[in-house]
Design an enzyme around this catalytic site. Structure first.
Site, PDB file in Angstrom:
ATOM      1  N   ASP A  42       0.787  -1.146   0.160  1.00 27.34           N
ATOM      2  CA  ASP A  42      -0.005   0.156  -0.009  1.00 27.34           C
ATOM      3  C   ASP A  42       0.830   1.423   0.011  1.00 27.34           C
ATOM      4  O   ASP A  42       2.302   1.346   0.364  1.00 27.34           O
ATOM      5  CB  ASP A  42      -1.026   0.127   1.171  1.00 27.34           C
ATOM      6  CG  ASP A  42      -2.137   0.551   0.762  1.00 27.34           C
ATOM      7  OD1 ASP A  42      -2.432   1.285  -0.018  1.00 27.34           O
ATOM      8  OD2 ASP A  42      -3.339   0.486   1.682  1.00 27.34           O
TER       9      ASP A  42
ATOM     10  N   ASP B 176     -10.536   1.367  -3.661  1.00 25.28           N
ATOM     11  CA  ASP B 176     -10.906   0.891  -2.130  1.00 25.28           C
ATOM     12  C   ASP B 176     -12.248   0.743  -2.351  1.00 25.28           C
ATOM     13  O   ASP B 176     -12.884   0.270  -1.427  1.00 25.28           O
ATOM     14  CB  ASP B 176     -10.399   2.125  -1.246  1.00 25.28           C
ATOM     15  CG  ASP B 176      -8.977   1.729  -0.690  1.00 25.28           C
ATOM     16  OD1 ASP B 176      -8.379   0.736  -0.954  1.00 25.28           O
ATOM     17  OD2 ASP B 176      -8.435   2.846   0.055  1.00 25.28           O
TER      18      ASP B 176
END
Length: 716
Positions: free
Chosen positions: A452, A518
């Protein structure tokens, strides 16, 4: 490779994958592209040189008879320069005095043209490399070498590809967190349209591919050209149209002040600029897909079905609960179990712990071994979340080494998600992260990293002098990925950047898939996956099935719609399966089985999209390379102003073949709510030509419902 020095202008014509690239090579300048696009027959090269030579009159500046792939001020180029730099205000206008061109057109591989230009007065050497890949994709890069005795600061190095006058409309994308890949169109007017990224990543508003084409071009219609910058740091792509009629698409890194200063003998190479074209966006995208699939590093094994724990448990890590989740996942046919954020020291929420890449002994008193062993014992791979480039100020690492935080003279700057950026341009910080990650990976047999990157790089100052550090940070992130893969053969990496903030072909030289967004709301994912596939094939797009109520939008969607949307990618699950009832788990199991059955088609076939006339209905699919099989998804994504919905077409089939068309289970029409077209109950056999030009009566469905349609050849 044969070296040639052209005494007079000559034309080189190379062809690959249905693309012709025609270059003018001069002994006084870098290559100029005369044609890039539809393939033309060989034999006209000498005539093309004459045919494309325009009138000059009394002004070479206004005529601009030749503009190279690196447009130069010294050529009379009045647009944005392709090369800009100086030695403290000197040697700022590059004008080559010696140029050599090497052409390698060996069959079976990419055609390659390398040109080296030297400015003997200002002591600079510029090299351009142009590759025409077997897919028909063009790749370009430029390099500057300092031949002088003093430092040379480079501020712009942006190769450019010309497009013809028929390209009069622009398309790119914008967006935000959890709403990436939002297409936007506009006229290709005179002037310059530039999409810049200054956050140390392409960003959620990334243009992704900047396209120029005939007005109204779609997925199947209209000539269109597009460029993508394969770089994960600061960068830009631009479209420029001049009053002289030139239209250019260009791109390159955007260095901060002082980031690219070449000492005597040093050199800098630009990121690759990739260019594709097509009769419609599907053909343009296919060239990117074919190029990626031909790479030696492209994933060759079936993409494992994933369960990611984030939206199932968030930070609430508990061994018994996670073992139960793994058991339930294995029963459904999941093949890879990924433990997301929350496993390392002090990480009970997003305010602390980043940088402390040791297992939290309070939450995991026996370490991760019991969970990793349990997952592996179930026959699944075990994956783990990291955010290696980031640090919380509330962490042992930041307290020990505050100097390791990227910061300006004013301090570390604004936080984002309570975090800052670790200065991986420092060898000591880099070595710490590499050793910490490698220890965890080796100890627990980690098969997969979810990597990430949640904070943009602002105030990204490096070292004690706080010099700009985005360029070095980008290269360090690449080096870290490369070294981890070298140390741990078979390790796979997912590129995530608060979702879809770092989707580019620079990081994809290391990563094995991307996290598209997301947001896994299937209604949003219809758009997200469609426009992400302009660059990446389905097997590289992470597509998950979430809970009934979506985490980011709150929208409640039917499981068949969620799963049928996720089917067209690298399929996964992000859902607390203990909260699903037995009927939902059985339904999900059937979708997982279907995905496994169709993986060879979905992950090796040609992605296609229909140009519909009703914006409420969308049709896209994948056609097998041999044209014998295809799967389409028809989705109703809005209320329609028209009712009934007319017809849908199935693009991309072999026009001469006959196909048996039927509904693919487990999707099914809801006959209790809407009448069902005859072809859906009986099936129908038609040629590919009829299916693309005449089509099928559109099923009537409620909004946010889909039907899968299978087309299988019935003759040779």
């Amino acid at each position: 490779m044969t070296e040639t020095t052209a005494a007079h202008p000559r034309v080189v014509h190379v062809r690959r994958g249905g693309t012709s690239l025609i270059l003018r090579l001069d002994d006084g300048g870098l290559p100029s592209i005369l044609h890039w696009g539809p393939e033309v027959a060989a034999g006209d090269e000498d005539g093309i040189l004459v045919a494309t030579a325009g009138p000059v009159g009394d002004s070479l500046v206004q005529a601009q008879p030749v503009v190279g792939v690196l447009p130069l001020h010294s050529e009379g180029w009045l647009g944005h320069p392709g090369l800009r730099g100086s030695r403290a205000g000197r040697a700022w206008s590059f004008a080559p005095s010696i140029v050599t061109h090497d052409v390698d057109d060996a069959p079976g591989v990419a055609a390659r043209v390398v040109s080296v230009a030297v400015d003997e007065i200002d002591r600079l050497e510029v090299t351009t490399e142009i590759l025409l890949e077997p897919s028909g994709l063009v790749r370009m890069s430029a390099e500057v070498r300092n031949l002088g005795d003093a430092d040379y600061e480079l501020t712009v190095l942006e190769p450019a590809l010309p497009v013809p006058a028929v390209a009069d409309e622009l398309l790119d994308m914008t967006g935000r967190h959890a709403h990436e890949r939002h297409p936007q169109r506009g006229a290709f007017r005179q002037g310059r349209w530039t999409r810049e990224a200054w956050g140390g990543r392409p960003g959620h508003d990334s243009a992704t591919v900047l396209c120029a084409g005939e007005t109204g071009f779609g997925f199947r219609r209209g000539l269109v050209w597009g460029v993508h910058l394969a770089w994960s740091g600061n960068g830009a792509v631009s479209a420029e149209r001049t009053p002289t009629g030139r239209r250019m698409l260009s791109g390159g890194e955007k260095p901060l002040p002082g980031e690219i200063v070449l000492a005597p003998g040093e050199r800098y190479r630009s990121p690759w600029l990739l260019g594709s074209w097509g009769q419609g966006l599907d053909m343009l995208a296919h060239r990117f897909h074919e190029y990626l699939r031909a790479r030696p590093t492209h994933p060759r094994t079936d993409r494992p079905i994933i369960l990611n724990t984030w939206e199932a448990v968030y930070f609430a890590h508990d061994l018994a609960r996670l073992r139960d989740l793994a058991d339930r996942a294995a029963e459904l046919g999941v093949e890879r179990f990924v433990l997301d954020d929350g496993w390392f020291t002090g990480r009970r929420d997003d305010t602390a712990g980043l940088g402390d890449w040791q297992v939290d002994a309070d939450v995991w008193p026996e370490g991760l071994g019991p969970l990793a062993d349990h997952v592996h014992g179930l026959g699944m791979q075990f994956g783990l979340w990291f955010e290696p480039e980031m640090v919380n100020l509330d962490s042992n690492l930041a307290r020990r080494h505050p100097e390791w935080v990227l910061q300006s003279s004013h301090g570390p700057g604004l936080p984002s998600r309570n975090q800052h950026v670790l200065d991986l341009g420092r060898e000591d910080a880099f070595a710490y992260v590499l050793d910490a990650m490698s220890t965890v990976i080796a100890r627990h047999g980690i098969d997969y990293l979810k990597w990430d990157h949640n904070r943009p790089l602002v105030d990204a100052g490096h070292g004690p002098d706080h010099t700009p550090g985005v360029h070095a940070q980008t290269l360090a992130a690449y080096r870290l990925m490369d070294e981890l893969k070298r140390r741990h053969p078979g390790l796979e990496i997912e590129s995530c950047s608060a979702g879809g903030g770092r989707i580019d072909l620079g990081v994809m030289q290391r990563a094995d898939r991307v996290w598209v967004s997301d947001c896994i709301d299937a209604h949003e994912r219809q758009r997200l996956q469609r426009w992400s596939s302009l660059l990446l094939p389905p097997e590289l797009l992470g597509t998950h099935v979430g809970a009934d109520r979506d985490h980011t939008t709150g929208r409640v969607l039917d499981l068949d719609f969620r799963a049928g949307t996720a089917l067209f990618g690298h399929f996964g699950v992000e859902w607390d399966l203990a909260a699903a009832d037995s009927g939902q788990r059985e339904q999900l199991r059937r979708w997982i089985e279907l995905h496994k059955e169709l993986r060879p088609l979905l992950h090796r076939g040609v992605t296609v999209h229909a140009d519909g006339t009703n914006p409420a209905v969308e049709v896209e699919g994948v056609v097998a390379p041999d044209g014998r099989d295809a799967l389409y998804r028809m989705s109703t994504v809005d209320h329609s102003a028209e009712w009934p919905l007319g017809r849908i077409t199935l693009p991309g089939l072999d026009t001469a073949r006959r196909y048996r068309v039927s509904v693919q289970a487990p999707s099914a029409p809801d006959a209790s709510r809407h009448p069902v077209p005859a072809w859906m109950t009986t099936g129908v056999t038609l040629t590919g030509a009829s299916l693309e030009s005449i089509g099928l009566a559109t099923p009537l469905t409620d909004v946010d419902r889909l039907i899968l349609i299978r087309a299988r050849a019935v003759d040779a």
